[in-house]
Motif scaffolding. Sequence first.
Motif, PDB file in Angstrom:
ATOM      1  N   ALA A  75       0.828  -1.208   0.000  1.00 57.28           N
ATOM      2  CA  ALA A  75       0.000   0.000   0.000  1.00 57.28           C
ATOM      3  C   ALA A  75       0.857   1.250   0.000  1.00 57.28           C
ATOM      4  O   ALA A  75       2.021   1.233   0.414  1.00 57.28           O
ATOM      5  N   ILE A  76       0.238   2.355  -0.459  1.00 60.93           N
ATOM      6  CA  ILE A  76       0.898   3.663  -0.365  1.00 60.93           C
ATOM      7  C   ILE A  76      -0.142   4.681   0.092  1.00 60.93           C
ATOM      8  O   ILE A  76      -1.326   4.577  -0.268  1.00 60.93           O
ATOM      9  N   CYS A  77       0.298   5.620   0.906  1.00 60.27           N
ATOM     10  CA  CYS A  77      -0.570   6.726   1.304  1.00 60.27           C
ATOM     11  C   CYS A  77      -0.008   8.004   0.687  1.00 60.27           C
ATOM     12  O   CYS A  77       1.212   8.217   0.709  1.00 60.27           O
ATOM     13  N   ILE A  78      -0.895   8.821   0.141  1.00 61.15           N
ATOM     14  CA  ILE A  78      -0.474  10.074  -0.509  1.00 61.15           C
ATOM     15  C   ILE A  78      -1.301  11.229   0.045  1.00 61.15           C
ATOM     16  O   ILE A  78      -2.544  11.129   0.141  1.00 61.15           O
ATOM     17  N   VAL A  79      -0.613  12.296   0.425  1.00 59.66           N
ATOM     18  CA  VAL A  79      -1.317  13.518   0.841  1.00 59.66           C
ATOM     19  C   VAL A  79      -0.659  14.679   0.112  1.00 59.66           C
ATOM     20  O   VAL A  79       0.524  14.619  -0.240  1.00 59.66           O
ATOM     21  N   GLY A  80      -1.414  15.744  -0.122  1.00 57.25           N
ATOM     22  CA  GLY A  80      -0.796  16.898  -0.762  1.00 57.25           C
ATOM     23  C   GLY A  80      -1.718  18.083  -0.822  1.00 57.25           C
ATOM     24  O   GLY A  80      -2.944  17.947  -0.766  1.00 57.25           O
ATOM     25  N   GLY A  81      -1.103  19.261  -0.923  1.00 53.58           N
ATOM     26  CA  GLY A  81      -1.889  20.480  -1.063  1.00 53.58           C
ATOM     27  C   GLY A  81      -0.982  21.685  -1.144  1.00 53.58           C
ATOM     28  O   GLY A  81       0.203  21.630  -0.774  1.00 53.58           O
ATOM     29  N   LYS A  82      -1.538  22.772  -1.666  1.00 50.64           N
ATOM     30  CA  LYS A  82      -0.801  24.035  -1.783  1.00 50.64           C
ATOM     31  C   LYS A  82      -0.335  24.463  -0.397  1.00 50.64           C
ATOM     32  O   LYS A  82      -1.143  24.486   0.554  1.00 50.64           O
ATOM     33  N   ASN A  83       0.953  24.737  -0.269  1.00 43.97           N
ATOM     34  CA  ASN A  83       1.564  25.124   1.012  1.00 43.97           C
ATOM     35  C   ASN A  83       1.345  24.082   2.120  1.00 43.97           C
ATOM     36  O   ASN A  83       1.412  24.408   3.300  1.00 43.97           O
ATOM     37  N   GLY A  84       1.056  22.857   1.708  1.00 41.82           N
ATOM     38  CA  GLY A  84       0.883  21.788   2.680  1.00 41.82           C
ATOM     39  C   GLY A  84      -0.486  21.760   3.345  1.00 41.82           C
ATOM     40  O   GLY A  84      -0.696  21.013   4.307  1.00 41.82           O
ATOM     41  N   VAL A  85      -1.429  22.543   2.823  1.00 39.98           N
ATOM     42  CA  VAL A  85      -2.782  22.547   3.391  1.00 39.98           C
ATOM     43  C   VAL A  85      -3.629  21.535   2.614  1.00 39.98           C
ATOM     44  O   VAL A  85      -3.771  21.633   1.389  1.00 39.98           O
ATOM     45  N   LEU A  86      -4.167  20.559   3.333  1.00 37.23           N
ATOM     46  CA  LEU A  86      -4.865  19.448   2.668  1.00 37.23           C
ATOM     47  C   LEU A  86      -6.340  19.789   2.449  1.00 37.23           C
ATOM     48  O   LEU A  86      -7.202  19.391   3.233  1.00 37.23           O
ATOM     49  N   THR A  87      -6.606  20.486   1.354  1.00 33.04           N
ATOM     50  CA  THR A  87      -8.000  20.860   1.071  1.00 33.04           C
ATOM     51  C   THR A  87      -8.710  19.781   0.252  1.00 33.04           C
ATOM     52  O   THR A  87      -9.930  19.711   0.242  1.00 33.04           O
ATOM     53  N   GLY A  88      -7.946  18.963  -0.459  1.00 30.77           N
ATOM     54  CA  GLY A  88      -8.554  17.911  -1.297  1.00 30.77           C
ATOM     55  C   GLY A  88      -7.678  16.681  -1.305  1.00 30.77           C
ATOM     56  O   GLY A  88      -6.647  16.633  -0.632  1.00 30.77           O
TER      57      GLY A  88
END
Length: 139
Positions: A75-88
Amino acid sequence: MEKRQAEEMIELAIRQMDFSYVPYSHFRVGAALLSKNGKIYTGCNIENAGFSSTNCAERTAFFKAVSEGTTEFTAICIVGGKNGVLTGYAAPCGVCRQVMMEFCDPDTFEIILAKSKDEYKIYTLSELLPLGFGPADLA
Ligand code: THU
């Protein structure tokens, strides 16, 4: 995927965004890759003034693992967002999906997209890369 395992991976992926080198997009991505033997390899995105030389967080994690002799993953987990803010949810790009196809069973490999420790979705690789071309096609 047990909830506790998913939460641990989400936490590690979120922490990885601190290391993202993103002077151009400011879009931070963190990944946590679970190998079959239980070890977790982390990765962040690393940008480059020659934009095409940028490396995604997912591939950073895969290449760290493979370069240390680990080639089997669950498995892999992915997170991301502009400036590190997870909006989506930050879904993997096509190149990263293809790298997953090289090392993972598309029907069982789980891709966790997370916005927080309690807000996440799980897909299999074959859901995100239908009819993927992989090692079996060259056997
Ligand atoms: N990025 C990733 O790290 N993973 C992906 O799958 C999609 C895109 C990064 C690359 C670049 O640093 C930034 O996000 C904007 O494209």
